[in-house]
Scaffold this motif. Structure first.
Motif: not given
Length: 139
Positions: A68-93
């Motif tokens: 199980l190779q150790r992969a760093p977290l890409p900064y672009e993923a941080g941006f997408l994660a925040a947008k996905a979380h925001l959309a989730y919360r707006r849907r009532g999550g």
């Protein structure tokens, strides 16, 4: 062709704890991923799994870096994660769904990795293009 497989913490924990309901499926999915190409985890997955260990050496023995190779977290993923979380919360999550799950899905998407998970529903909604291996029947 994907660049490999990102193994979600629920799959790793099923195997490590020999979960009576999920160990067989998760073990087979993990073995297939290892045979199919490089397998990865990231710092969030590592942290989620580490909660059950008192010694980092024992944790690393159970999740060897040559498998199980150790992969760093890409900064672009941080941006997408925040947008996905925001959309989730707006849907009532609820606030119970934490940002790390979105970060894991976004990481797999950004690095073109297949996410091996037992909990695909949220990933499917947040990241429709994400390739998943999960136990959900299709049809």
């Amino acid at each position: 062709m994907p660049n490999g497989y990102l193994i979600d913490s629920n799959v790793l924990l099923d195997v490590i704890t020999v979960d009576p309901m999920w160990a067989e499926w998760s073990g087979a999915a993990l073995a297939n991923a290892v045979r199919g190409g490089p397998t990865f985890l990231n710092p969030l997955i590592y942290a989620e799994v580490s909660a059950g260990f008192d010694d980092i050496r024992e944790l690393d023995e159970r999740m060897p870096a040559h498998v199980l190779q150790r992969a760093p977290l890409p900064y672009e993923a941080g941006f997408l994660a925040a947008k996905a979380h925001l959309a989730y919360r707006r849907r009532g999550g609820s606030r119970a769904a934490t940002l790390p799950d979105f970060f894991i899905g976004a990481h797999a998407l950004v690095d073109d990795l297949v996410l091996v998970t037992r909990d695909a529903r949220q990933y499917r909604t947040a990241f429709p293009g994400l390739q998943l291996i999960d136990p959900t029947p299709r049809g």
